[in-house]
Design a protein around this motif. Structure first.
Motif, PDB file in Angstrom:
ATOM      1  N   GLY A  65       0.816  -1.198   0.000  1.00  0.00           N
ATOM      2  CA  GLY A  65       0.000   0.000   0.000  1.00  0.00           C
ATOM      3  C   GLY A  65       0.852   1.251   0.000  1.00  0.00           C
ATOM      4  N   THR A  66       0.402   2.261   0.715  1.00  0.00           N
ATOM      5  CA  THR A  66       1.129   3.518   0.824  1.00  0.00           C
ATOM      6  C   THR A  66       1.211   3.917   2.293  1.00  0.00           C
ATOM      7  OG1 THR A  66      -0.845   4.900   0.648  1.00  0.00           O
ATOM      8  CG2 THR A  66       0.237   4.280  -1.418  1.00  0.00           C
ATOM      9  N   VAL A  67       1.993   4.943   2.572  1.00  0.00           N
ATOM     10  CA  VAL A  67       2.076   5.455   3.944  1.00  0.00           C
ATOM     11  C   VAL A  67       0.701   5.911   4.417  1.00  0.00           C
ATOM     12  CG1 VAL A  67       3.038   7.282   5.390  1.00  0.00           C
ATOM     13  CG2 VAL A  67       4.510   6.083   3.754  1.00  0.00           C
ATOM     14  N   ASP A  68      -0.072   6.533   3.541  1.00  0.00           N
ATOM     15  CA  ASP A  68      -1.416   6.975   3.910  1.00  0.00           C
ATOM     16  C   ASP A  68      -2.360   5.793   4.125  1.00  0.00           C
ATOM     17  OD1 ASP A  68      -0.726   9.633   3.823  1.00  0.00           O
ATOM     18  OD2 ASP A  68      -1.316   9.898   1.729  1.00  0.00           O
ATOM     19  N   HIS A  69      -2.196   4.748   3.335  1.00  0.00           N
ATOM     20  CA  HIS A  69      -3.089   3.590   3.418  1.00  0.00           C
ATOM     21  C   HIS A  69      -2.274   2.296   3.429  1.00  0.00           C
ATOM     22  CE1 HIS A  69      -6.495   6.218   2.711  1.00  0.00           C
ATOM     23  NE2 HIS A  69      -5.922   6.675   1.620  1.00  0.00           N
ATOM     24  N   PRO A  70      -1.517   2.022   4.509  1.00  0.00           N
ATOM     25  CA  PRO A  70      -0.762   0.772   4.561  1.00  0.00           C
ATOM     26  C   PRO A  70      -1.715  -0.418   4.701  1.00  0.00           C
ATOM     27  CG  PRO A  70      -0.636   1.901   6.659  1.00  0.00           C
ATOM     28  CD  PRO A  70      -1.333   2.842   5.722  1.00  0.00           C
ATOM     29  N   ARG A  71      -1.376  -1.499   4.033  1.00  0.00           N
ATOM     30  CA  ARG A  71      -2.228  -2.688   4.044  1.00  0.00           C
ATOM     31  C   ARG A  71      -1.401  -3.875   4.533  1.00  0.00           C
ATOM     32  NH1 ARG A  71      -3.460  -2.863  -1.071  1.00  0.00           N
ATOM     33  NH2 ARG A  71      -2.071  -4.574  -1.654  1.00  0.00           N
ATOM     34  N   VAL A  72      -1.892  -4.537   5.574  1.00  0.00           N
ATOM     35  CA  VAL A  72      -1.224  -5.714   6.136  1.00  0.00           C
ATOM     36  C   VAL A  72      -1.877  -6.957   5.542  1.00  0.00           C
ATOM     37  CG1 VAL A  72      -0.649  -6.970   8.240  1.00  0.00           C
ATOM     38  CG2 VAL A  72      -0.741  -4.457   8.266  1.00  0.00           C
ATOM     39  N   GLU A  73      -1.052  -7.885   5.058  1.00  0.00           N
ATOM     40  CA  GLU A  73      -1.554  -9.083   4.394  1.00  0.00           C
ATOM     41  C   GLU A  73      -0.974 -10.326   5.063  1.00  0.00           C
ATOM     42  OE1 GLU A  73      -0.501  -8.852   0.307  1.00  0.00           O
ATOM     43  OE2 GLU A  73      -1.591  -6.985  -0.065  1.00  0.00           O
ATOM     44  N   VAL A  74      -1.839 -11.291   5.359  1.00  0.00           N
ATOM     45  CA  VAL A  74      -1.414 -12.586   5.885  1.00  0.00           C
ATOM     46  C   VAL A  74      -1.852 -13.647   4.879  1.00  0.00           C
ATOM     47  CG1 VAL A  74      -1.649 -14.287   7.734  1.00  0.00           C
ATOM     48  CG2 VAL A  74      -1.518 -11.839   8.281  1.00  0.00           C
ATOM     49  N   ARG A  75      -0.900 -14.414   4.393  1.00  0.00           N
ATOM     50  CA  ARG A  75      -1.199 -15.398   3.352  1.00  0.00           C
ATOM     51  C   ARG A  75      -0.894 -16.813   3.837  1.00  0.00           C
ATOM     52  NH1 ARG A  75      -2.488 -15.761  -1.841  1.00  0.00           N
ATOM     53  NH2 ARG A  75      -1.769 -17.577  -3.028  1.00  0.00           N
ATOM     54  N   ASP A  76      -1.779 -17.752   3.472  1.00  0.00           N
ATOM     55  CA  ASP A  76      -1.501 -19.170   3.713  1.00  0.00           C
ATOM     56  C   ASP A  76      -1.932 -19.963   2.490  1.00  0.00           C
ATOM     57  OD1 ASP A  76      -4.125 -20.938   4.425  1.00  0.00           O
ATOM     58  OD2 ASP A  76      -4.465 -18.844   4.985  1.00  0.00           O
ATOM     59  N   ALA A  77      -1.655 -21.257   2.490  1.00  0.00           N
ATOM     60  CA  ALA A  77      -1.847 -22.069   1.289  1.00  0.00           C
ATOM     61  C   ALA A  77      -3.222 -22.711   1.197  1.00  0.00           C
ATOM     62  CB  ALA A  77      -0.767 -23.158   1.228  1.00  0.00           C
ATOM     63  N   SER A  78      -4.124 -22.379   2.097  1.00  0.00           N
ATOM     64  CA  SER A  78      -5.480 -22.926   2.037  1.00  0.00           C
ATOM     65  C   SER A  78      -6.371 -22.051   1.158  1.00  0.00           C
ATOM     66  CB  SER A  78      -6.082 -23.005   3.442  1.00  0.00           C
ATOM     67  OG  SER A  78      -7.465 -23.313   3.380  1.00  0.00           O
ATOM     68  N   THR A  79      -7.217 -22.687   0.373  1.00  0.00           N
ATOM     69  CA  THR A  79      -8.166 -21.944  -0.471  1.00  0.00           C
ATOM     70  C   THR A  79      -9.549 -21.844   0.174  1.00  0.00           C
ATOM     71  OG1 THR A  79      -8.732 -23.984  -1.682  1.00  0.00           O
ATOM     72  CG2 THR A  79      -6.968 -22.601  -2.592  1.00  0.00           C
ATOM     73  N   GLU A  80      -9.668 -22.321   1.416  1.00  0.00           N
ATOM     74  CA  GLU A  80     -10.943 -22.194   2.119  1.00  0.00           C
ATOM     75  C   GLU A  80     -11.150 -20.750   2.541  1.00  0.00           C
ATOM     76  OE1 GLU A  80     -13.413 -24.388   2.743  1.00  0.00           O
ATOM     77  OE2 GLU A  80     -12.315 -25.757   1.413  1.00  0.00           O
ATOM     78  N   PRO A  81     -12.294 -20.137   2.190  1.00  0.00           N
ATOM     79  CA  PRO A  81     -12.509 -18.730   2.566  1.00  0.00           C
ATOM     80  C   PRO A  81     -12.690 -18.593   4.069  1.00  0.00           C
ATOM     81  CG  PRO A  81     -14.500 -19.653   1.605  1.00  0.00           C
ATOM     82  CD  PRO A  81     -13.423 -20.692   1.421  1.00  0.00           C
ATOM     83  N   PRO A  82     -12.271 -17.466   4.635  1.00  0.00           N
ATOM     84  CA  PRO A  82     -12.492 -17.231   6.070  1.00  0.00           C
ATOM     85  C   PRO A  82     -13.964 -16.976   6.337  1.00  0.00           C
ATOM     86  CG  PRO A  82     -11.635 -15.251   5.039  1.00  0.00           C
ATOM     87  CD  PRO A  82     -11.619 -16.328   3.979  1.00  0.00           C
ATOM     88  N   LEU A  83     -14.395 -17.239   7.563  1.00  0.00           N
ATOM     89  CA  LEU A  83     -15.776 -16.985   7.952  1.00  0.00           C
ATOM     90  C   LEU A  83     -15.959 -15.504   8.212  1.00  0.00           C
ATOM     91  CD1 LEU A  83     -16.424 -19.972  10.399  1.00  0.00           C
ATOM     92  CD2 LEU A  83     -17.125 -19.764   8.003  1.00  0.00           C
ATOM     93  N   LEU A  84     -16.997 -14.924   7.620  1.00  0.00           N
ATOM     94  CA  LEU A  84     -17.282 -13.517   7.875  1.00  0.00           C
ATOM     95  C   LEU A  84     -17.742 -13.352   9.317  1.00  0.00           C
ATOM     96  CD1 LEU A  84     -19.070 -12.597   4.539  1.00  0.00           C
ATOM     97  CD2 LEU A  84     -16.802 -11.898   5.282  1.00  0.00           C
ATOM     98  N   PRO A  85     -17.421 -12.222   9.942  1.00  0.00           N
ATOM     99  CA  PRO A  85     -17.720 -12.049  11.367  1.00  0.00           C
ATOM    100  C   PRO A  85     -19.197 -11.837  11.637  1.00  0.00           C
ATOM    101  CG  PRO A  85     -16.830 -10.031  10.460  1.00  0.00           C
ATOM    102  CD  PRO A  85     -16.715 -11.085   9.370  1.00  0.00           C
ATOM    103  N   VAL A  86     -19.570 -12.165  12.866  1.00  0.00           N
ATOM    104  CA  VAL A  86     -20.918 -11.868  13.357  1.00  0.00           C
ATOM    105  C   VAL A  86     -20.794 -10.750  14.370  1.00  0.00           C
ATOM    106  CG1 VAL A  86     -21.743 -14.210  12.993  1.00  0.00           C
ATOM    107  CG2 VAL A  86     -20.683 -13.621  15.164  1.00  0.00           C
TER     108      VAL A  86
END
Length: 308
Positions: A65-86
């Motif tokens: 990203g940029t200094v104004d909008h830094p983006r943190v990314e965590v990657r793993d090898a699973s293709t299962e989507p994460p559960l959306l929060p409640v």
């Protein structure tokens, strides 16, 4: 200023979350965004925990990203989507950093934007840290990824043309594939997270979507994917003649993207002169042969001519 910090490979085990917190805190301090440290640590703790408990190694973390909008990314090898929060209510006594099993509710509450991008080799869950924790449910996340079934190839009728691309240097070709994937992914995430700040990203993301099918069909990735222990290979493709116009538009788009990258309006690096020379030759072969011309084999003369 665009950010592209080297990815950190996380060790499995109890120290992984702590390592990720130290890494993201240091990254925020180095770009002088200490206002984001708390939310960045909370968010990355949850993402790394999820990746270790529910994902597949290897697990990596990086900042883009940029200094104004830094983006943190965590990657793993699973293709299962994460559960959306409640919706989640936290008591004052709760220790947010040690909370496990709450899905992505914490990430939603510490982000300006967040989501997951899934591809054939795994998934990247990302977030843009906020300056303050949202006391409510936080922002809604967006999960993107390839559709369940690949589109059927276009039927080739009498308008098909045989294209031979001779002497393809495989190292440069793989670099081309990597650049295409990185650019496609970057503009897609930017269009999701900060469409108002980067309207160009939204336009390019839509253009990539419309071009991708025809390009990938025409580029014949399958032929080269099985070639090993060789420096060059010949590629023979039967493609619709109409795809030549797609190639022309893509060439023009790459030049435009390079200019925007140099102006720091897109968050990827502009192509090197070597990459530009190869891609113009590679895609140019489709244009030349679709117009009735003969193939020209790649040789060292192409790079020599560029140097001159």
């Amino acid at each position: 200023m665009p950010l592209s910090r080297p990815a950190l490979l996380l060790r499995t085990g109890s120290r992984a979350v702590q390592d990720a917190r130290v890494w993201v805190r240091t990254a925020c301090e180095e770009i002088e965004r200490t206002d984001l440290v708390d939310c960045a640590e909370f968010g990355v703790s949850e993402l790394v925990s999820n990746a270790l408990f529910h994902g597949t190694a290897p697990v990596t973390i990086r900042m883009r990203g940029t200094v104004d909008h830094p983006r943190v990314e965590v990657r793993d090898a699973s293709t299962e989507p994460p559960l959306l929060p409640v919706p989640l209510a936290l008591d004052d006594e709760d220790e947010v950093l040690l909370t496990v099993g709450r899905g992505l509710s914490i990430v939603a509450s510490v982000s300006e934007a967040w989501g997951a991008d899934i591809d054939a080799s795994g998934k990247t869950v990302w977030f843009t840290p906020a300056a303050e924790i949202d006391e409510g449910d936080g922002v809604e996340g967006v999960i993107t990824g390839p559709p369940g079934a690949p589109p059927k190839p276009e039927r080739l009728g009498s308008e098909a043309v045989e294209v031979s691309i001779l002497g393809v240097p495989l190292a440069l070709y793989k670099g081309f594939q990597h650049h295409f994937r990185e650019l496609r992914r970057e503009v897609r995430l930017l269009s999701l997270a900060h469409a108002n700040d980067y309207p160009l990203a939204a336009s390019l993301s839509a253009l990539f979507g419309s071009l991708e099918r025809q390009l990938l069909d025409g580029l014949g990735h399958g032929q080269l994917s099985g070639v090993r222990d060789r420096e060059t290979a010949d590629l023979h493709v039967r493609m619709p003649r109409s795809a030549a116009e797609t190639m022309r538009r893509f060439l023009d788009m790459l030049d435009l993207i390079d200019e925007f990258c140099r102006q720091e309006r897109l968050l990827v690096l502009a192509r090197s002169p070597e990459q530009v020379t190869f891609q113009r030759w590679f895609l140019g072969e489709y244009l030349t042969q679709a117009a009735g011309g003969r193939p020209t084999r790649w040789s060292a003369a192409h790079m020599t001519g560029h140097a001159r």
